[in-house]
Design a protein around this motif. Sequence first.
Motif, PDB file in Angstrom:
ATOM      1  N   HIS A 135      31.179  62.769  36.416  1.00 56.73           N
ATOM      2  CA  HIS A 135      30.233  63.537  37.216  1.00 56.73           C
ATOM      3  C   HIS A 135      30.413  65.053  37.143  1.00 56.73           C
ATOM      4  O   HIS A 135      29.460  65.780  37.451  1.00 56.73           O
ATOM      5  CB  HIS A 135      30.324  63.103  38.686  1.00 56.73           C
ATOM      6  N   VAL A 136      31.599  65.549  36.786  1.00 58.90           N
ATOM      7  CA  VAL A 136      31.861  66.984  36.891  1.00 58.90           C
ATOM      8  C   VAL A 136      32.101  67.651  35.540  1.00 58.90           C
ATOM      9  O   VAL A 136      31.496  68.684  35.224  1.00 58.90           O
ATOM     10  CB  VAL A 136      33.061  67.253  37.823  1.00 58.90           C
ATOM     11  N   PHE A 137      32.973  67.083  34.725  1.00 60.01           N
ATOM     12  CA  PHE A 137      33.356  67.746  33.479  1.00 60.01           C
ATOM     13  C   PHE A 137      32.178  68.008  32.540  1.00 60.01           C
ATOM     14  O   PHE A 137      32.145  69.067  31.890  1.00 60.01           O
ATOM     15  CB  PHE A 137      34.434  66.950  32.750  1.00 60.01           C
ATOM     16  N   PRO A 138      31.194  67.099  32.426  1.00 60.97           N
ATOM     17  CA  PRO A 138      30.070  67.406  31.521  1.00 60.97           C
ATOM     18  C   PRO A 138      29.325  68.693  31.905  1.00 60.97           C
ATOM     19  O   PRO A 138      28.763  69.364  31.039  1.00 60.97           O
ATOM     20  CB  PRO A 138      29.165  66.176  31.661  1.00 60.97           C
ATOM     21  N   THR A 139      29.320  69.042  33.186  1.00 61.24           N
ATOM     22  CA  THR A 139      28.606  70.236  33.643  1.00 61.24           C
ATOM     23  C   THR A 139      29.507  71.456  33.761  1.00 61.24           C
ATOM     24  O   THR A 139      29.167  72.554  33.290  1.00 61.24           O
ATOM     25  CB  THR A 139      27.952  69.971  35.016  1.00 61.24           C
ATOM     26  N   PHE A 140      30.667  71.282  34.379  1.00 62.82           N
ATOM     27  CA  PHE A 140      31.534  72.418  34.691  1.00 62.82           C
ATOM     28  C   PHE A 140      32.871  72.408  33.968  1.00 62.82           C
ATOM     29  O   PHE A 140      33.657  73.350  34.128  1.00 62.82           O
ATOM     30  CB  PHE A 140      31.807  72.468  36.200  1.00 62.82           C
ATOM     31  N   GLY A 141      33.149  71.395  33.175  1.00 62.78           N
ATOM     32  CA  GLY A 141      34.477  71.242  32.579  1.00 62.78           C
ATOM     33  C   GLY A 141      34.922  72.424  31.748  1.00 62.78           C
ATOM     34  O   GLY A 141      36.092  72.821  31.795  1.00 62.78           O
ATOM     35  N   GLY A 191      24.185  72.330  43.828  1.00 64.46           N
ATOM     36  CA  GLY A 191      23.217  71.696  42.934  1.00 64.46           C
ATOM     37  C   GLY A 191      23.758  70.434  42.307  1.00 64.46           C
ATOM     38  O   GLY A 191      23.052  69.414  42.226  1.00 64.46           O
ATOM     39  N   LEU A 192      25.008  70.468  41.865  1.00 64.53           N
ATOM     40  CA  LEU A 192      25.618  69.275  41.263  1.00 64.53           C
ATOM     41  C   LEU A 192      25.708  68.140  42.273  1.00 64.53           C
ATOM     42  O   LEU A 192      25.332  66.995  41.984  1.00 64.53           O
ATOM     43  CB  LEU A 192      27.010  69.623  40.743  1.00 64.53           C
ATOM     44  N   LEU A 193      26.190  68.448  43.472  1.00 64.32           N
ATOM     45  CA  LEU A 193      26.388  67.412  44.484  1.00 64.32           C
ATOM     46  C   LEU A 193      25.060  66.875  44.998  1.00 64.32           C
ATOM     47  O   LEU A 193      24.933  65.674  45.273  1.00 64.32           O
ATOM     48  CB  LEU A 193      27.228  67.971  45.633  1.00 64.32           C
ATOM     49  N   ARG A 194      24.069  67.728  45.091  1.00 58.99           N
ATOM     50  CA  ARG A 194      22.758  67.237  45.536  1.00 58.99           C
ATOM     51  C   ARG A 194      22.111  66.349  44.467  1.00 58.99           C
ATOM     52  O   ARG A 194      21.331  65.457  44.786  1.00 58.99           O
ATOM     53  CB  ARG A 194      21.846  68.412  45.885  1.00 58.99           C
ATOM     54  N   GLY A 195      22.458  66.605  43.199  1.00 59.55           N
ATOM     55  CA  GLY A 195      21.993  65.703  42.157  1.00 59.55           C
ATOM     56  C   GLY A 195      22.558  64.303  42.344  1.00 59.55           C
ATOM     57  O   GLY A 195      21.846  63.302  42.172  1.00 59.55           O
ATOM     58  N   MET A 196      23.834  64.211  42.711  1.00 62.94           N
ATOM     59  CA  MET A 196      24.440  62.913  43.003  1.00 62.94           C
ATOM     60  C   MET A 196      23.821  62.305  44.255  1.00 62.94           C
ATOM     61  O   MET A 196      23.593  61.099  44.334  1.00 62.94           O
ATOM     62  CB  MET A 196      25.951  63.070  43.177  1.00 62.94           C
ATOM     63  N   GLU A 197      23.537  63.154  45.224  1.00 60.52           N
ATOM     64  CA  GLU A 197      22.901  62.715  46.464  1.00 60.52           C
ATOM     65  C   GLU A 197      21.561  62.056  46.169  1.00 60.52           C
ATOM     66  O   GLU A 197      21.221  60.998  46.714  1.00 60.52           O
ATOM     67  CB  GLU A 197      22.731  63.930  47.372  1.00 60.52           C
ATOM     68  N   GLN A 198      20.788  62.664  45.273  1.00 56.91           N
ATOM     69  CA  GLN A 198      19.474  62.122  44.927  1.00 56.91           C
ATOM     70  C   GLN A 198      19.568  60.805  44.174  1.00 56.91           C
ATOM     71  O   GLN A 198      18.635  60.001  44.186  1.00 56.91           O
ATOM     72  CB  GLN A 198      18.701  63.152  44.106  1.00 56.91           C
ATOM     73  N   GLN A 199      20.713  60.583  43.491  1.00 56.53           N
ATOM     74  CA  GLN A 199      20.932  59.299  42.824  1.00 56.53           C
ATOM     75  C   GLN A 199      21.282  58.191  43.814  1.00 56.53           C
ATOM     76  O   GLN A 199      21.292  57.025  43.465  1.00 56.53           O
ATOM     77  CB  GLN A 199      22.064  59.417  41.803  1.00 56.53           C
ATOM     78  N   GLY A 200      21.610  58.584  45.045  1.00 55.20           N
ATOM     79  CA  GLY A 200      21.966  57.603  46.058  1.00 55.20           C
ATOM     80  C   GLY A 200      23.430  57.219  46.076  1.00 55.20           C
ATOM     81  O   GLY A 200      23.823  56.314  46.807  1.00 55.20           O
ATOM     82  N   ILE A 201      24.255  57.901  45.282  1.00 53.33           N
ATOM     83  CA  ILE A 201      25.677  57.559  45.234  1.00 53.33           C
ATOM     84  C   ILE A 201      26.434  58.497  46.183  1.00 53.33           C
ATOM     85  O   ILE A 201      27.246  59.313  45.775  1.00 53.33           O
ATOM     86  CB  ILE A 201      26.232  57.619  43.795  1.00 53.33           C
TER      87      ILE A 201
END
Length: 413
Positions: free
Chosen positions: A139-145, A159-169
Motif C-alpha cells: 500500500h505504501v512503497f509503490p507510491t512513497f517508497g 490522499g493515500l489513506l483516503r484512497g484505501m478508505e474508498q476501497q473499503g479496507i
Amino acid sequence: MKRSEIKRRPLSDTALANLEPDTKEYREQDGNGLYFRVKPDGQKSWQLRYKTPAGKWSWMGLGGYPEVSGALARQKAAELRSDAAEGKNPIVTKQARQAAELEANNSTFEAMAREWHSSRIKSWDAGTAKRVMGALERHVFPTFGKRLYTSILSMEWMGLLRGMEQQGILEQMSRVRAYCKDVYDLARVTGRAVNNPLEGVHKFLSTAKAENYAHVSLEELPALLRAIRSYPHAKDVQLGLRLLTLMAVRPSELREARWEEFDFDKKLWTIPVERKGRKKGLEHLVPLSRQAVEILNELRPLTDAYPLLFPGRSDRTKPRSDTVFLMALRRLGYEGRQTGHGFRHIASTILNEHEFDADHIEAQLSHKAPGVRGIYNKAQYLTQRTTMMQWYADHLDRLEQGNVVQGHFGKVN
C-alpha cells in the motif's frame, strides 16, 4: 552586490552569496547553459537551460542555493548536458540520480520504514513481522517508497489513506497509518525529522469499526444468502463468501487459509499460531459443519493444486486481494450494508439470541476474554462449538430456503 558589479563567470562564491534581489526575478548566466536565479524575496536557486530530445529549449531546476553550491550545480549541469548529448532525457536521468542518491543515503521512506521494521521485529512474532512489511510493500512503497521521507506532505498522506478508505479496507488503512506514523516517530527521535506529517491525520479519516463491521439486519439475511449462492462471477469467490457465512472467521483468516490446515476426517480447520500473529498464543480450532465440508470439497478441484485455498490470479503463491470478498458483496448490491467481517456479527447475534453459551460463541469468534479471566481461560470448547456451528449452518439453510420466521425463541436443541 548589484548585478552590474559581477566581474567574472563562472560566478564566484562571493557573488553567489551577496547578489541582491531586484524588483523582478532575474537570472545570471554562470556558463554552459547554467543560470543562477534570484527572486524578489531573496530566494536563490540554480537552473539549467537544455534542449529536449524533441529539439525544444526548456528549463530544469537543479536545487536551491546555498544547499546546492556553485561547484555542485556545475557538476550536476555537466552530467545532464552529457545525458542530453547522448540523446537521453535529462529529466529522467536527473530523477534516476536523485533516487540513487536517496537510496545511498538511506533517506527514502522505504529505507526509513525498513529500519523501523528492523527495530521492532524482536517484539513481534514471525506472522506479525511479515504482515506489517507486506502491508507497507503493498500500500505504501509503490507510491512513497522512493521519495525523500521529509518531503512527503500531510496532504499527500491523506490522499493515500483516503484512497484505501474508498476501497473499503478501513482496518488495513488504520494499521498502515499507524505503521507510517511510527516510522516518522523513529526519524524524529533520532534527529532525522522535525515533524511527523501523519500527526492528527486520523481525525479526518473514517474509523474501521463503522464500515468494516457493517452487516444486514436479520430480516435481510435470507435475501443476502440467496444472492451469494447465485453470485455469477468467480466460483472460488462465491464459495469463499458461503464459507464466511458459515464459520464466523475473519476474512483475512479465510483468504490466507492453506489446504494443509484442514483435517477432513476430523472435520476440523486448525489456524496456526504463526499466521496472523495470534495474540492468544494458541492455534485456533474451527469445527467444520457438514455444509462447510461440502463447500470445501466443491472448492478443491479449483485450487488444491496450490497450497492456498484462494490463490491470487497473478501470483499463485500469494492469497487473493484483501478486498476480494468486499468487492464481491458490492457487486451483489450490498455496498455499505454488508462486509466480510460483518458475518461474524451476524453469527454472534443469532447464536446469542438463541441462547447458546457466551463462552462458546466467544471461543468460536476467537475473542479473548477481558482481564484475569482471559489470561487463565484457554478452553476452546470444541465439542460444544461443533454442535453449535452445525446448528448454525442448518439454521442458515432454513433461512435461505425461507423456512424460518425470525424471532426470539430460545435455543434449539
